[in-house]
Design an enzyme around this catalytic site. Structure first.
Site, short mmCIF file in Angstrom:
data_model
loop_
_atom_site.label_atom_id
_atom_site.label_comp_id
_atom_site.label_asym_id
_atom_site.label_seq_id
_atom_site.Cartn_x
_atom_site.Cartn_y
_atom_site.Cartn_z
N SER A 25 0.84 -1.16 -0.18
CA SER A 25 -0.17 -0.03 -0.02
C SER A 25 0.92 1.19 -0.06
CB SER A 25 -0.92 0.08 1.14
OG SER A 25 -1.62 1.25 1.37
N SER A 27 -0.65 4.13 0.53
CA SER A 27 -1.58 5.25 1.21
C SER A 27 -0.87 5.73 2.35
CB SER A 27 -3.03 4.48 1.73
OG SER A 27 -3.60 4.15 0.52
N THR A 72 -9.56 -1.68 2.56
CA THR A 72 -9.34 -2.02 1.10
C THR A 72 -9.67 -3.64 1.01
OG1 THR A 72 -7.82 -1.88 -0.95
CG2 THR A 72 -6.86 -2.18 1.31
N LYS A 76 -13.94 -4.25 1.79
CA LYS A 76 -14.73 -3.21 1.60
C LYS A 76 -16.40 -3.52 1.69
CE LYS A 76 -11.77 -0.81 -1.54
NZ LYS A 76 -11.61 -0.32 -2.77
N ASP A 112 -14.35 5.85 -3.34
CA ASP A 112 -14.12 5.39 -4.62
C ASP A 112 -14.87 5.78 -5.92
OD1 ASP A 112 -11.82 3.70 -3.60
OD2 ASP A 112 -13.32 1.85 -3.18
N ALA A 138 -16.79 -7.79 -9.35
CA ALA A 138 -18.09 -7.62 -8.86
C ALA A 138 -18.11 -7.41 -7.19
CB ALA A 138 -19.05 -8.91 -9.09
N GLY A 140 -16.54 -4.89 -3.87
CA GLY A 140 -16.82 -3.74 -3.44
C GLY A 140 -16.10 -2.44 -4.60
N ARG A 162 -15.47 -13.58 -12.39
CA ARG A 162 -15.10 -15.05 -12.46
C ARG A 162 -16.54 -15.95 -11.56
NH1 ARG A 162 -10.38 -16.27 -7.98
NH2 ARG A 162 -11.93 -15.31 -6.78
N LEU A 231 -7.73 -0.57 -11.63
CA LEU A 231 -7.70 -0.09 -10.22
C LEU A 231 -6.70 -0.49 -9.33
CD1 LEU A 231 -10.48 1.13 -11.32
CD2 LEU A 231 -11.48 0.11 -9.41
N GLY A 254 -4.05 2.39 -11.62
CA GLY A 254 -4.61 2.53 -10.33
C GLY A 254 -3.90 3.62 -9.20
P1 ATR Z 1 -13.04 -5.53 -3.32
O1 ATR Z 1 -14.16 -5.33 -2.25
O2 ATR Z 1 -11.95 -4.68 -2.84
O3 ATR Z 1 -13.35 -5.27 -4.72
P2 ATR Z 1 -13.56 -8.20 -3.29
O4 ATR Z 1 -14.86 -8.07 -2.86
O5 ATR Z 1 -12.88 -9.28 -2.53
O6 ATR Z 1 -12.58 -6.83 -3.00
O7 ATR Z 1 -13.68 -8.45 -4.73
C1 ATR Z 1 -12.36 -8.88 -5.56
C2 ATR Z 1 -12.72 -9.20 -7.18
O8 ATR Z 1 -11.72 -9.60 -7.44
C3 ATR Z 1 -13.88 -10.24 -7.12
O9 ATR Z 1 -14.62 -9.46 -8.44
C4 ATR Z 1 -13.20 -11.43 -7.47
O10 ATR Z 1 -13.97 -12.54 -8.00
P3 ATR Z 1 -14.75 -13.56 -7.33
O11 ATR Z 1 -16.17 -12.68 -7.09
O12 ATR Z 1 -15.10 -14.57 -8.42
O13 ATR Z 1 -14.34 -13.80 -6.02
C5 ATR Z 1 -12.10 -10.84 -8.15
N1 ATR Z 1 -10.84 -11.86 -8.25
C6 ATR Z 1 -10.01 -11.94 -7.21
N2 ATR Z 1 -9.05 -12.99 -7.51
C7 ATR Z 1 -9.36 -13.25 -8.78
C8 ATR Z 1 -8.81 -14.17 -9.83
N3 ATR Z 1 -7.35 -14.87 -9.47
N4 ATR Z 1 -9.12 -14.21 -11.10
C9 ATR Z 1 -10.17 -13.47 -11.25
N5 ATR Z 1 -10.94 -12.94 -10.51
C10 ATR Z 1 -10.62 -12.58 -9.43
#
Ligand code: ATR
Length: 288
Positions: A25, A27, A72, A76, A112, A138, A140, A162, A231, A254
């Protein structure tokens, strides 16, 4: 060194970022350089908080009298239900990235959304109005991006994730936020749909680990008529940004969004306008 030259005393106000992983980070560097420049008696640190420790970590912020925190990946959405009150935008988006502690009451905000729109305007002065957009993710962060695209009047928002059920859920919410057209995209049609997009956004955490050269969408989607936004940031360009640049796309990394959301959070905690130039120059030398 971040934090050097600061006179930390028993009245210094505390801020933190909580996430997992967190060692990357930037930040703390951004905020501490701004506090120094504006002679504000605040200090900002980073905590690696596993999902199983989120509840106690948030209680810790309250009991130790932290002024607030950034939240983060991956917290979130989960942190939302731990707040005493939610800013209406954070409630609508369903994600909190900034906590403000008002005398023991934790208020959840989402900077954000504004951060994404401000970063996009650096390249597209009209923002996303009338544009077709593909969002990967999909969680936060993706929810904040889709809320911003809906507010700006994007023509179409496609969501690829995914876990497809989460993309479907996000599109249901987006329609309630006023998005003209929001559709989940299946893997089979991703390449074809992605090529039609004017703006492609990575709101997944793919790219956080710089040793893994992966992208959340096939790189053949990218072309020179697109704006591509990641991002995720790192010490070097992410694979997503490098591949888009190699195909002639205009890119936003990002760091831009990080700076813009940081500036909004800073003002929420301090009541003072953030020194964007100072914050930006704090990053010089940390990235290439
Ligand atoms: P944040 O709130 O910061 O967005 P999150 O809710 O954990 O964190 O979301 C992470 C995102 O990255 C999700 O869309 C996740 O996909 P899943 O909903 O299938 O878990 C995606 N993500 C994380 N690792 C991934 C990977 N190796 N390949 C594809 N998508 C991934």
């Amino acid at each position: 060194m971040a934090g050097s030259g600061m006179d930390i005393t028993s009245t210094t106000r505390l801020l933190a970022v909580i996430g997992h992983p967190i060692a990357h980070s930037l930040s703390p560097r951004i905020h501490n350089s701004a506090f120094r420049a504006q002679s504000l008696d605040f200090v900002y640190v980073a905590f690696d908080v596993q999902p199983s420790a989120l509840v106690t970590a948030v209680e810790g912020l309250r009991s130790l009298g932290f002024r607030g925190a950034n939240v983060t990946v991956p917290h979130k959405q989960h942190v939302l239900k731990l707040m005493d009150e939610l800013d209406p935008l954070a409630a609508r988006v369903g994600a909190v990235n900034t906590v403000v502690n008002e005398e023991g009451r934790l208020l959840g905000h989402n900077t954000d959304v504004a951060g994404f729109s401000a970063a996009l305007r650096g390249v597209l002065p009209q923002g996303a109005a009338g544009k077709r957009c593909l969002v990967a993710g999909a969680g936060g962060a993706a929810r904040a991006v889709v809320a911003a695209l809906a507010a700006e009047g994007a023509n179409t928002v496609w969501v690829f994730n995914r876990t497809s059920a989460r993309a479907e859920e996000l599109c249901v919410a987006a329609r309630q936020w006023g998005a003209a057209l929001c559709e989940p995209v299946r893997t089979e049609s991703l390449l074809e749909v992605g090529k039609q997009a004017d703006i492609v956004i990575n709101a997944t955490s793919v790219g956080l680990d710089p040793t893994v050269k992966a992208t959340p969408v096939p790189v053949d989607i990218f072309s020179s008529r697109q704006v591509v936004v990641d991002l995720v940031y790192g010490r070097a360009a992410t694979e997503f940004v490098s591949q888009a640049r190699a195909r002639g796309a205009e890119t936003i990394d990002g760091l831009d969004m990080l700076l813009m959301q940081a500036a909004s959070s800073y003002t929420l905690w301090t009541g003072v306008q953030a020194p964007l130039d100072i914050m930006r120059s704090a990053l010089v030398g940390t990235v290439n």
